[in-house]
Design an enzyme around this catalytic site. Sequence first.
Site, PDB file in Angstrom:
ATOM      1  N   ASN A   9       0.668   9.988   7.426  1.00 49.61           N
ATOM      2  CA  ASN A   9       1.131   9.379   6.174  1.00 49.61           C
ATOM      3  C   ASN A   9      -0.176   9.371   5.460  1.00 49.61           C
ATOM      4  O   ASN A   9      -0.970   8.253   5.989  1.00 49.61           O
ATOM      5  CB  ASN A   9       1.871   8.108   6.331  1.00 49.61           C
ATOM      6  N   TRP A  10      -0.524  10.207   4.433  1.00 44.50           N
ATOM      7  CA  TRP A  10      -1.769  10.058   3.726  1.00 44.50           C
ATOM      8  C   TRP A  10      -2.031   8.903   2.951  1.00 44.50           C
ATOM      9  O   TRP A  10      -3.220   8.626   2.465  1.00 44.50           O
ATOM     10  CB  TRP A  10      -2.335  11.268   3.271  1.00 44.50           C
ATOM     11  N   LYS A  11      -0.842   8.121   2.664  1.00 50.01           N
ATOM     12  CA  LYS A  11      -1.067   7.170   1.641  1.00 50.01           C
ATOM     13  C   LYS A  11      -1.630   7.811   0.172  1.00 50.01           C
ATOM     14  O   LYS A  11      -1.611   8.643  -0.004  1.00 50.01           O
ATOM     15  CB  LYS A  11      -1.597   5.782   2.205  1.00 50.01           C
ATOM     16  N   HIS A  97       8.786   2.280   3.633  1.00 50.63           N
ATOM     17  CA  HIS A  97       7.525   1.985   4.318  1.00 50.63           C
ATOM     18  C   HIS A  97       7.515   0.464   3.862  1.00 50.63           C
ATOM     19  O   HIS A  97       7.273   0.033   2.855  1.00 50.63           O
ATOM     20  CB  HIS A  97       6.316   3.049   3.727  1.00 50.63           C
ATOM     21  N   GLU A  99       4.649  -1.011   2.963  1.00 51.15           N
ATOM     22  CA  GLU A  99       3.965  -1.053   1.589  1.00 51.15           C
ATOM     23  C   GLU A  99       4.775  -0.896   0.485  1.00 51.15           C
ATOM     24  O   GLU A  99       4.388  -1.665  -0.508  1.00 51.15           O
ATOM     25  CB  GLU A  99       2.901  -0.168   1.676  1.00 51.15           C
ATOM     26  N   GLU A 169       7.783   0.513  12.804  1.00 48.13           N
ATOM     27  CA  GLU A 169       6.345  -0.014  12.476  1.00 48.13           C
ATOM     28  C   GLU A 169       6.178  -1.435  12.146  1.00 48.13           C
ATOM     29  O   GLU A 169       6.623  -1.881  11.353  1.00 48.13           O
ATOM     30  CB  GLU A 169       5.741   0.684  11.100  1.00 48.13           C
ATOM     31  N   GLY A 175      -2.622  -0.438   9.793  1.00 44.71           N
ATOM     32  CA  GLY A 175      -4.037  -0.434   9.387  1.00 44.71           C
ATOM     33  C   GLY A 175      -4.950  -1.496   9.700  1.00 44.71           C
ATOM     34  O   GLY A 175      -5.928  -2.003   9.190  1.00 44.71           O
ATOM     35  N   SER A 214      -1.575   1.521  13.653  1.00 37.35           N
ATOM     36  CA  SER A 214      -2.760   1.843  14.412  1.00 37.35           C
ATOM     37  C   SER A 214      -2.831   2.750  15.724  1.00 37.35           C
ATOM     38  O   SER A 214      -3.313   2.441  16.504  1.00 37.35           O
ATOM     39  CB  SER A 214      -3.373   0.365  14.762  1.00 37.35           C
ATOM     40  N   GLY A 235      -1.056   6.684   9.986  1.00 39.46           N
ATOM     41  CA  GLY A 235      -2.029   6.440   8.554  1.00 39.46           C
ATOM     42  C   GLY A 235      -3.398   6.899   8.839  1.00 39.46           C
ATOM     43  O   GLY A 235      -3.744   8.191   8.619  1.00 39.46           O
ATOM     44  N   GLY A 236      -4.340   5.928   8.929  1.00 36.95           N
ATOM     45  CA  GLY A 236      -5.672   5.978   9.140  1.00 36.95           C
ATOM     46  C   GLY A 236      -6.074   7.251   9.706  1.00 36.95           C
ATOM     47  O   GLY A 236      -6.898   8.185   9.490  1.00 36.95           O
TER      48      GLY A 236
END
Length: 256
Positions: A9-11, A97, A99, A169, A175, A214, A235-236
């Site tokens: 997920n590149w956000k 998600h 967010e 999640e 993150g 993470s 993510g990251g």
Amino acid sequence: MRHPVVMGNWKLNGSKEMVSGLIKGLDAALNGVEGVDVAIAPPVMYLDLAEQLLSKANSKIILGSQNVDLHNNGAFTGDISPAMLKEFGASHIIIGHSERREYHNESDEFVAQKFAFLKENGLTPVLCIGESEAQNEAGETVAVCARQLDAVINTQGVEALNGAIIAYEPIWAIGTGKAATADDAQRIHAAIRAHIAEKSEEVAKNVVIQYGGSVKPENAAAYFAQPDIDGALVGGAALVAESFAAIAKAAAEAKN
Ligand code: PGA
């Protein structure tokens, strides 16, 4: 046997240069890796470029996206439809998600409607569920996940989960570098599966449940060693080709 799925997920990250570099790097790093489905969800703006690069490289990487609207056309300023996502080759669509639930006030019911609309349009929902830190501390984790899932199950039937992906999640792990332990994640995944099994053992047995929060090359293998963890939503670490490829390889090794 459930087939593992690792999704990036590149956000809200990317540029034309970054997208081409990352896709080329990833495709090379994943060369010869079998037994895991690898998907990426770049910002929607870059789907066209991503699709072109993937098809030019004859890549097996699956294209996905990070959100969808509830309509296929009309007066809905700023929104993106399933038909548009399909036209650009995106099949795995992240919904719910944390967010989006937090910054865009998306409710369980709204996310469930997106789930139904994706299925209706032949796309694969990647349904994110998970608890906040306060809910975790109050021991409400399983109840929160069950409630989020029930928004789909109670309106569409448990069979709607067939072919879909669930991403567990914990919000406090996203993150933050504070990942859930593999044992804790396994316990929650097993509880999620047991909740689905109350309605259908067959659906519960077959549905892919990813862990997210993470995930890094250093901790990925420990998750994938767990029987109920079928992959990861990353993510990251998905923004670095070598890291994301290492996570995908760990899944392929553990599950085959
Ligand atoms: P993270 O994000 O890997 O950076 O924690 C996961 C996610 O939000 O899907």
